[in-house]
Structures are given as C-alpha cells and as structure tokens.
Design an enzyme around this catalytic site. Structure first.
Site, mmCIF file in Angstrom:
data_model
loop_
_atom_site.group_PDB
_atom_site.id
_atom_site.type_symbol
_atom_site.label_atom_id
_atom_site.label_comp_id
_atom_site.label_asym_id
_atom_site.label_seq_id
_atom_site.Cartn_x
_atom_site.Cartn_y
_atom_site.Cartn_z
ATOM 1 N N ASP A 8 0.872 -1.178 0.000
ATOM 2 C CA ASP A 8 0.000 0.000 0.000
ATOM 3 C C ASP A 8 0.913 1.234 0.000
ATOM 4 O O ASP A 8 2.141 1.113 -0.163
ATOM 5 C CB ASP A 8 -0.997 -0.037 1.175
ATOM 6 N N HIS A 9 0.316 2.409 0.199
ATOM 7 C CA HIS A 9 1.102 3.648 0.169
ATOM 8 C C HIS A 9 2.224 3.626 1.219
ATOM 9 O O HIS A 9 3.311 4.135 0.984
ATOM 10 C CB HIS A 9 0.190 4.855 0.386
ATOM 11 N N CYS A 65 3.094 -3.238 3.978
ATOM 12 C CA CYS A 65 2.290 -2.056 4.317
ATOM 13 C C CYS A 65 3.000 -1.345 5.462
ATOM 14 O O CYS A 65 4.192 -1.580 5.679
ATOM 15 C CB CYS A 65 0.845 -2.432 4.639
ATOM 16 N N GLY A 66 2.302 -0.496 6.180
ATOM 17 C CA GLY A 66 2.964 0.247 7.252
ATOM 18 C C GLY A 66 3.457 -0.673 8.353
ATOM 19 O O GLY A 66 4.620 -0.623 8.763
ATOM 20 N N THR A 67 2.571 -1.506 8.845
ATOM 21 C CA THR A 67 2.932 -2.437 9.923
ATOM 22 C C THR A 67 3.237 -3.840 9.405
ATOM 23 O O THR A 67 3.817 -4.647 10.134
ATOM 24 C CB THR A 67 1.759 -2.584 10.910
ATOM 25 N N GLY A 68 2.766 -4.166 8.231
ATOM 26 C CA GLY A 68 2.842 -5.529 7.704
ATOM 27 C C GLY A 68 1.656 -6.374 8.146
ATOM 28 O O GLY A 68 1.435 -7.472 7.623
ATOM 29 N N ILE A 69 0.894 -5.870 9.076
ATOM 30 C CA ILE A 69 -0.206 -6.669 9.648
ATOM 31 C C ILE A 69 -1.384 -6.766 8.678
ATOM 32 O O ILE A 69 -1.899 -7.862 8.416
ATOM 33 C CB ILE A 69 -0.656 -6.083 11.000
ATOM 34 N N GLY A 70 -1.805 -5.639 8.148
ATOM 35 C CA GLY A 70 -2.963 -5.653 7.245
ATOM 36 C C GLY A 70 -2.737 -6.526 6.027
ATOM 37 O O GLY A 70 -3.602 -7.322 5.643
ATOM 38 N N HIS A 98 10.415 -24.276 8.548
ATOM 39 C CA HIS A 98 9.432 -25.009 9.347
ATOM 40 C C HIS A 98 7.996 -24.868 8.855
ATOM 41 O O HIS A 98 7.224 -25.813 8.949
ATOM 42 C CB HIS A 98 9.493 -24.554 10.814
ATOM 43 N N ARG A 132 8.992 -33.750 9.987
ATOM 44 C CA ARG A 132 7.885 -33.562 10.937
ATOM 45 C C ARG A 132 7.051 -32.318 10.630
ATOM 46 O O ARG A 132 5.896 -32.231 11.043
ATOM 47 C CB ARG A 132 8.428 -33.488 12.369
ATOM 48 N N HIS A 133 7.635 -31.390 9.908
ATOM 49 C CA HIS A 133 6.919 -30.144 9.618
ATOM 50 C C HIS A 133 5.796 -30.349 8.595
ATOM 51 O O HIS A 133 4.847 -29.563 8.553
ATOM 52 C CB HIS A 133 7.898 -29.075 9.133
HETATM 53 C C1 RB5 Z 1 -2.096 2.640 6.427
HETATM 54 O O1 RB5 Z 1 -2.151 3.838 7.107
HETATM 55 C C2 RB5 Z 1 -1.840 1.499 7.401
HETATM 56 O O2 RB5 Z 1 -2.992 1.251 8.123
HETATM 57 C C3 RB5 Z 1 -1.395 0.267 6.639
HETATM 58 O O3 RB5 Z 1 -0.237 0.551 5.920
HETATM 59 C C4 RB5 Z 1 -1.070 -0.950 7.485
HETATM 60 O O4 RB5 Z 1 -0.200 -0.648 8.509
HETATM 61 C C5 RB5 Z 1 -2.227 -1.735 7.935
HETATM 62 O O5 RB5 Z 1 -2.101 -2.796 8.560
#
Ligand code: RB5
Length: 146
Positions: A8-9, A65-70, A98, A132-133
């Site tokens: 993303d941005h 993305c910003g956090t990698g979580i989304g 693994h 095993r994996h």
């Molecule tokens: C965008 O502002 C931010 O929410 C996105 O990059 C990401 O961190 C979401 O998980």
C-alpha cells in the site's frame, strides 16, 4: 523464481528497494501495485499478489504495508497462502524451514530498509526442511476446508 509483490502507500518506498534486491538475487518480479504513495486500501493489492501465488502464476510473494499486519492478514485469507510477518532474520529463515511459508509480509514503518533486505535474503535463500513439519502444515491447511 517468479515472485509476486504488492504494497500500500505505506510500503511503496520499501517495495521499490525489495524489487531491486529480488532482481539482484536473480528472481523475476511481478508487481501488483500500488504504484505511488497516494493513500489506498492494502487489501486491494495484497489480495492480487496472494491470488497470483495461490494460482501458481507466481511461486512466492512479498507484501508490504505500514505495519505488515494488514497485508499479512489479507494474504492469509486466500486459500493456499501461508504468509509470515517477519521483522527479524531468524523468523524469516525459520518460517521457510518449518512453515514452508509462501509469502513474506513486512512493515515499512517498523523496520529499516537494511534489515528488510536481509530478511528478504534469508527468506528466499532458506529451504523447507520437510520431515515432521509436513504433518504440522497439513493440519494447518486442513482448517481451510472446515
Ligand atoms: C495505512 O495507514 C496502514 O494502516 C497500513 O499501511 C497498514 O499498517 C495496515 O495494517
């Protein structure tokens, strides 16, 4: 190998560096966007890369993305995807060995470019160990059928 990449941005600048690194390592890269730093919705792009991996069009993928979580949550919604969010080299190596992870997620606002590129190197030079994996991955993937 052919690698799908998307961001993303928040991940755009790091994506450009990762593309160069993947090419330096001898890989072919298919870029599913986004292509600039204008605000956008990460599922629109992470899903395209994940679907390309799930379909076999690309062998592996990277999402940023910003956090990698989304992007990691999004990618893991696509059947067949095992996307690992890694912010250290050890995890990047172990998730290939693994978990046989087929996608790597990173947060561009969490780690710097230098570490991110070392993570990419570790992920793409580490091999699945099998043994095993295999049983554990089969149990994990069976959840998709419930
Ligand atoms: C965008 O502002 C931010 O929410 C996105 O990059 C990401 O961190 C979401 O998980």
């Amino acid at each position: 190998m052919k690698i799908a990449i998307a961001c993303d941005h928040g991940g755009f600048k790091l994506k450009q560096a990762v593309i160069q690194e993947l090419k330096r390592l001898g890989h072919e890269v298919e870029d599913f966007g986004t292509y600039n730093e204008e605000s956008c919705d990460y599922p629109d792009y992470a899903s395209k890369a994940a679907k390309a991996v799930a379909s076999g069009e690309c062998e592996k993928g990277v999402v940023i993305c910003g956090t990698g979580i989304g992007v990691s949550i999004t990618a893991n919604k696509v059947k067949g995807i095992r996307c690992a969010l890694c912010h250290d080299v050890y995890s990047a190596k172990k998730t290939r060995q693994h978990n046989d992870a087929n996608m790597l997620a990173m947060g561009a606002r969490v780690i710097g470019e230098g570490l991110a590129l070392e993570i990419v190197d570790a992920f793409f030079t580490s091999e699945f160990e099998g043994g095993r994996h295999i049983r554990r991955i089969e149990k994990m993937m069976a959840l998709e059928k419930e």
